[in-house]
Design an enzyme around this catalytic site. Structure first.
Site, PDB file in Angstrom:
ATOM      1  N   ARG B 129     -50.579 -56.168  67.842  1.00 34.00           N
ATOM      2  CA  ARG B 129     -49.437 -56.099  68.765  1.00 34.00           C
ATOM      3  C   ARG B 129     -48.328 -55.168  68.272  1.00 34.00           C
ATOM      4  O   ARG B 129     -47.155 -55.380  68.562  1.00 34.00           O
ATOM      5  CB  ARG B 129     -48.865 -57.483  69.051  1.00 34.00           C
ATOM      6  CG  ARG B 129     -49.832 -58.390  69.788  1.00 34.00           C
ATOM      7  CD  ARG B 129     -49.129 -59.504  70.526  1.00 34.00           C
ATOM      8  NE  ARG B 129     -50.103 -60.433  71.065  1.00 34.00           N
ATOM      9  CZ  ARG B 129     -50.543 -61.504  70.402  1.00 34.00           C
ATOM     10  NH1 ARG B 129     -50.086 -61.785  69.215  1.00 34.00           N
ATOM     11  NH2 ARG B 129     -51.434 -62.291  70.959  1.00 34.00           N
ATOM     12  N   LYS B 151     -44.484 -41.361  73.832  1.00 37.81           N
ATOM     13  CA  LYS B 151     -45.593 -41.589  74.764  1.00 37.81           C
ATOM     14  C   LYS B 151     -46.911 -41.542  74.017  1.00 37.81           C
ATOM     15  O   LYS B 151     -47.211 -40.574  73.319  1.00 37.81           O
ATOM     16  CB  LYS B 151     -45.613 -40.499  75.835  1.00 37.81           C
ATOM     17  CG  LYS B 151     -44.595 -40.702  76.915  1.00 37.81           C
ATOM     18  CD  LYS B 151     -44.886 -39.725  78.039  1.00 37.81           C
ATOM     19  CE  LYS B 151     -43.905 -39.873  79.173  1.00 37.81           C
ATOM     20  NZ  LYS B 151     -44.252 -38.964  80.273  1.00 37.81           N
ATOM     21  N   GLU B 193     -45.390 -25.052  76.026  1.00 37.80           N
ATOM     22  CA  GLU B 193     -44.467 -26.196  76.064  1.00 37.80           C
ATOM     23  C   GLU B 193     -43.093 -25.818  75.525  1.00 37.80           C
ATOM     24  O   GLU B 193     -42.085 -26.396  75.924  1.00 37.80           O
ATOM     25  CB  GLU B 193     -45.034 -27.382  75.280  1.00 37.80           C
ATOM     26  CG  GLU B 193     -46.250 -28.044  75.917  1.00 37.80           C
ATOM     27  CD  GLU B 193     -45.909 -29.043  77.046  1.00 37.80           C
ATOM     28  OE1 GLU B 193     -44.706 -29.257  77.319  1.00 37.80           O
ATOM     29  OE2 GLU B 193     -46.845 -29.569  77.650  1.00 37.80           O
ATOM     30  N   LYS B 234     -36.208 -31.761  73.684  1.00 36.81           N
ATOM     31  CA  LYS B 234     -36.926 -32.938  74.193  1.00 36.81           C
ATOM     32  C   LYS B 234     -36.179 -34.211  73.826  1.00 36.81           C
ATOM     33  O   LYS B 234     -36.093 -35.143  74.625  1.00 36.81           O
ATOM     34  CB  LYS B 234     -38.362 -32.972  73.662  1.00 36.81           C
ATOM     35  CG  LYS B 234     -39.162 -34.099  74.299  1.00 36.81           C
ATOM     36  CD  LYS B 234     -40.658 -33.967  74.152  1.00 36.81           C
ATOM     37  CE  LYS B 234     -41.340 -35.088  74.937  1.00 36.81           C
ATOM     38  NZ  LYS B 234     -42.791 -35.094  74.761  1.00 36.81           N
ATOM     39  N   GLU B 244     -38.254 -43.054  81.055  1.00 44.49           N
ATOM     40  CA  GLU B 244     -38.656 -42.126  82.114  1.00 44.49           C
ATOM     41  C   GLU B 244     -38.436 -42.644  83.521  1.00 44.49           C
ATOM     42  O   GLU B 244     -39.338 -42.689  84.348  1.00 44.49           O
ATOM     43  CB  GLU B 244     -40.128 -41.742  81.966  1.00 44.49           C
ATOM     44  CG  GLU B 244     -40.434 -40.499  82.770  1.00 44.49           C
ATOM     45  CD  GLU B 244     -41.873 -40.051  82.617  1.00 44.49           C
ATOM     46  OE1 GLU B 244     -42.735 -40.890  82.537  1.00 44.49           O
ATOM     47  OE2 GLU B 244     -42.085 -38.849  82.597  1.00 44.49           O
ATOM     48  N   ARG B 248     -35.782 -37.664  82.533  1.00 43.95           N
ATOM     49  CA  ARG B 248     -36.908 -37.342  81.655  1.00 43.95           C
ATOM     50  C   ARG B 248     -38.072 -36.752  82.437  1.00 43.95           C
ATOM     51  O   ARG B 248     -38.902 -36.018  81.900  1.00 43.95           O
ATOM     52  CB  ARG B 248     -37.362 -38.594  80.903  1.00 43.95           C
ATOM     53  CG  ARG B 248     -38.504 -38.321  79.942  1.00 43.95           C
ATOM     54  CD  ARG B 248     -38.685 -39.476  78.992  1.00 43.95           C
ATOM     55  NE  ARG B 248     -39.916 -39.339  78.224  1.00 43.95           N
ATOM     56  CZ  ARG B 248     -40.276 -40.171  77.266  1.00 43.95           C
ATOM     57  NH1 ARG B 248     -39.505 -41.193  76.978  1.00 43.95           N
ATOM     58  NH2 ARG B 248     -41.389 -39.986  76.599  1.00 43.95           N
ATOM     59  N   ASN B 252     -41.770 -32.961  82.972  1.00 47.13           N
ATOM     60  CA  ASN B 252     -43.051 -32.744  83.636  1.00 47.13           C
ATOM     61  C   ASN B 252     -43.101 -31.427  84.403  1.00 47.13           C
ATOM     62  O   ASN B 252     -44.059 -31.195  85.142  1.00 47.13           O
ATOM     63  CB  ASN B 252     -43.354 -33.917  84.577  1.00 47.13           C
ATOM     64  CG  ASN B 252     -43.789 -35.138  83.801  1.00 47.13           C
ATOM     65  OD1 ASN B 252     -44.590 -35.035  82.880  1.00 47.13           O
ATOM     66  ND2 ASN B 252     -43.241 -36.287  84.143  1.00 47.13           N
ATOM     67  N   HIS B 255     -46.337 -29.862  85.014  1.00 42.21           N
ATOM     68  CA  HIS B 255     -47.375 -30.808  84.595  1.00 42.21           C
ATOM     69  C   HIS B 255     -48.153 -31.434  85.744  1.00 42.21           C
ATOM     70  O   HIS B 255     -49.292 -31.837  85.554  1.00 42.21           O
ATOM     71  CB  HIS B 255     -46.766 -31.907  83.719  1.00 42.21           C
ATOM     72  CG  HIS B 255     -46.573 -31.474  82.294  1.00 42.21           C
ATOM     73  ND1 HIS B 255     -45.744 -30.432  81.952  1.00 42.21           N
ATOM     74  CD2 HIS B 255     -47.127 -31.911  81.128  1.00 42.21           C
ATOM     75  CE1 HIS B 255     -45.766 -30.264  80.631  1.00 42.21           C
ATOM     76  NE2 HIS B 255     -46.598 -31.145  80.112  1.00 42.21           N
ATOM     77  N   HIS B 259     -51.845 -30.979  85.242  1.00 40.03           N
ATOM     78  CA  HIS B 259     -52.778 -32.102  85.093  1.00 40.03           C
ATOM     79  C   HIS B 259     -53.906 -32.016  86.117  1.00 40.03           C
ATOM     80  O   HIS B 259     -55.054 -32.309  85.814  1.00 40.03           O
ATOM     81  CB  HIS B 259     -52.037 -33.438  85.259  1.00 40.03           C
ATOM     82  CG  HIS B 259     -51.230 -33.823  84.064  1.00 40.03           C
ATOM     83  ND1 HIS B 259     -50.300 -34.837  84.101  1.00 40.03           N
ATOM     84  CD2 HIS B 259     -51.227 -33.363  82.795  1.00 40.03           C
ATOM     85  CE1 HIS B 259     -49.750 -34.962  82.911  1.00 40.03           C
ATOM     86  NE2 HIS B 259     -50.284 -34.077  82.102  1.00 40.03           N
ATOM     87  N   HIS B 273     -54.545 -27.938  77.614  1.00 42.81           N
ATOM     88  CA  HIS B 273     -53.391 -28.568  78.254  1.00 42.81           C
ATOM     89  C   HIS B 273     -52.237 -27.577  78.442  1.00 42.81           C
ATOM     90  O   HIS B 273     -51.686 -27.449  79.536  1.00 42.81           O
ATOM     91  CB  HIS B 273     -52.934 -29.766  77.426  1.00 42.81           C
ATOM     92  CG  HIS B 273     -51.656 -30.377  77.920  1.00 42.81           C
ATOM     93  ND1 HIS B 273     -51.587 -31.079  79.108  1.00 42.81           N
ATOM     94  CD2 HIS B 273     -50.394 -30.372  77.424  1.00 42.81           C
ATOM     95  CE1 HIS B 273     -50.343 -31.486  79.310  1.00 42.81           C
ATOM     96  NE2 HIS B 273     -49.599 -31.079  78.302  1.00 42.81           N
TER      97      HIS B 273
END
Lengths: 374, 374
Positions: B129, B151, B193, B234, B244, B248, B252, B255, B259, B273
């Site tokens: 956990r 993330k 990026e 960032k 987010e 934030r 993207n 993206h 994606h 990517h």
């Protein structure tokens, strides 16, 4: 069910700041879920996760209720039983939730016992990096144990609950009607967790349970009170220590031994979780007595109460072959409650006087277990 | 490597309260990791997660360093490539960490690119956990992108990063030496990026990149500065909005298209990517220009800069068969950034002027993509 059904709903509030939520305890909560969810989460869709047995007993009541309230929902069903707390079944649940195109603002509903609460709650925690979820615990164990604390997760080959997350539900609906179809053995197993709260730090609650056991088991008004008191007790501990760095560990009374027994019996019907806890609590008291920490008559009194509730209290009462000690020791060593090689146990000075002991000698545990398994 | 290696270390602090941490950027950070980790995390053991390629190029440097510092460690190696961001490989990593008997106070080290950071970080988030973890990003993309934001996660058949958690590292060691063995195509992909931060809200940074591109690509002092500025940018966004829900989302930029392109090319070597992001950023600018929001010459200027960096800027430049539009639309609809059926895109009013648009008409996107794919 008694002729006169109590329609009152008890609420236990879990005040966790922005993650605060309510546990509602009462009759008919699944039938009235549509209205309640529509009000609390307007415009959301729900991904119901349940198991095959609960699907048969409870799912139609829930889906009818949601349909009547015009709430969109999808259902993911997994096999019943602890074996579903696996990475494979988690994959099935994630696949079901994602295929249903639930969006980040939608919710997961965990309809079932502790296994479903842990599995569905964990799936909610990691789907789209965190979806809200609602618990509808249908077993006594889940109502008193999984409803509070936010622990979710699955088992690993190396041990129980080793993979998981802390993820609080947004709402818990503990429907007392669901307990009517619960097998007596399951009910008794859940009762062990209720007794635990008396044993940890509330002698008065234990005495109350001794007085009210029959009423609780027959479905009288003491049942709802026992559930609410157990939830409130757990809430106290969770609040004191949300991430389990300190006193929350007391909730593990009986669990280190219990988990080890569950592991060596293969998480099977040989030993239900609550049964393991029942034996584990007795072992914790006896071990504490052995160390000269607790009066041995407290262990006897607890044993008598658990036996009257139909629970096992000795390792030898577990059906099947004699259990070997070494794998139990391995399980204990792999348990989450190990810190830097020392064994941590919840020991006790008597009923209502549990405490965390971080320096338990593994050899003393081994010798004790060998004797208890003889 | 230049003859005179700069031994200075840049630090970007990510001030997230009790989860605050530092990103160190400099040469020789893997070689000196033993001392640093022993000091920051005394008495802890480390479970290093890496991939087969990075294991060959970087692992011996790290294990020697840990050994020299007397730090206990275990290694879990997965195959290189995006395909390792799967539930199966996650299971392998969890199994490796648990079999190594890492305790709750021990740490996971993510040694590798973005895939390893996401996979190992997620494994850390859900083992017992939540275990602490240290990132040692070895690709430019990972150094500028995965180092900040917390993330972590894996891909699902339904889309990229749909399963995961927010989990902050305790420390990030971005070793510039690791970039020396990075294939040029990978370096360029990571550079996309960096460019993104200029395009979002820092026109001046984009102009600086236009001036310093050659120095960055040849490994001059501008490289560390570009990485540090991207990490700091960032950090600003993540701080403003850790979970987010708002600004934030600007991260993207490029993206959603990116994606979708990655998905239809099967997350394969056909399109890295960062390459998807490069094309996606150009598409976002062109789409914005098409909607009359941005001057079209900004799109041209960006295209020129990305081309000079060796990046693709058009769908047609992706190797292999022509890409069908419908699966791209499906991927966009399944994307996390869908709220109640409306498409959310990061659009722009020009270089350094990106914004979140939550009401994009799916038909306009489809028509645009059909034209861009023709």
């Amino acid at each position: 069910m008694p002729d006169e059904v109590d329609r009152s709903v008890r609420t236990v509030h879990v005040p966790l700041g922005e993650r605060a939520y309510d546990i509602l305890i009462g009759h008919g909560l699944i039938e009235s879920a549509g209205e309640r969810l529509a009000q609390a989460f307007p415009g959301r869709r729900f991904g119901i996760v349940t198991d095959m047995e609960v699907a048969q007993a409870q799912l139609p009541r829930l889906t009818s209720a949601l349909q009547a309230a015009g709430i969109g929902h999808e259902v993911v069903v997994v096999p019943a039983g602890e074996a579903s707390k696996s990475l494979d079944r988690l994959g099935d649940v994630l696949d079901g939730l994602l295929s249903a195109r639930l969006e980040r603002g939608d919710l997961v509903v965990a309809l079932g016992g502790g296994v479903i609460g842990d599995l569905a709650g964990f799936a909610a925690a990691i789907t789209r990096r965190g979806m809200d979820f609602v618990q509808m615990p249908t077993s006594l164990l889940a109502q008193v144990d999984s409803s509070v604390g936010g622990k979710t997760g699955i088992n690993a080959p190396q041990g129980k609950n080793l993979i998981g997350a802390f993820h609080q539900p947004r709402l818990v609906l503990a429907d007392l009607d669901a307990l009517e179809t619960l097998p007596p053995r399951q009910f008794a197993a859940g009762y062990a967790e209720i007794v635990k709260y008396g044993l940890i730090d509330d002698e008065g609650f234990f005495f109350w349970l001794e007085e009210n056991r029959a009423n609780i088991f027959s479905g009288g008004p003491a049942r709802a009170e026992a559930i609410a008191r157990a939830c409130a007790a757990k809430t106290r501990f969770v609040l004191a220590d949300e991430k389990e760095t300190g006193v929350r560990a007391l909730l593990n009374l009986g669990h280190t031994f219990g988990h080890a027994l569950e592991k060596v019996t293969g998480y099977s019907d040989r030993l239900l979780h609550g049964e393991g806890v029942a034996i584990g609590m007795v072992l914790a008291h006896r071990f504490s007595a052995r160390l000269g920490l607790a009066p041995s008559q407290d262990g006897v009194r607890i044993t008598r109460h658990l036996e009257a509730a139909g629970l096992p209290t000795e390792i030898g009462q577990i059906a099947g072959d004699k259990l070997p000690v070494e794998p139990m020791m391995d399980a204990i060593a792999q348990d989450k409650k190990v810190v830097r090689g020392k064994l941590t146990f919840i020991l006790t000075r008597g009923i209502g006087q549990a405490f965390v002991e971080r320096n338990v000698d593994p050899e003393a545990v081994r010798a004790f277990l060998e004797e208890m398994s003889a």
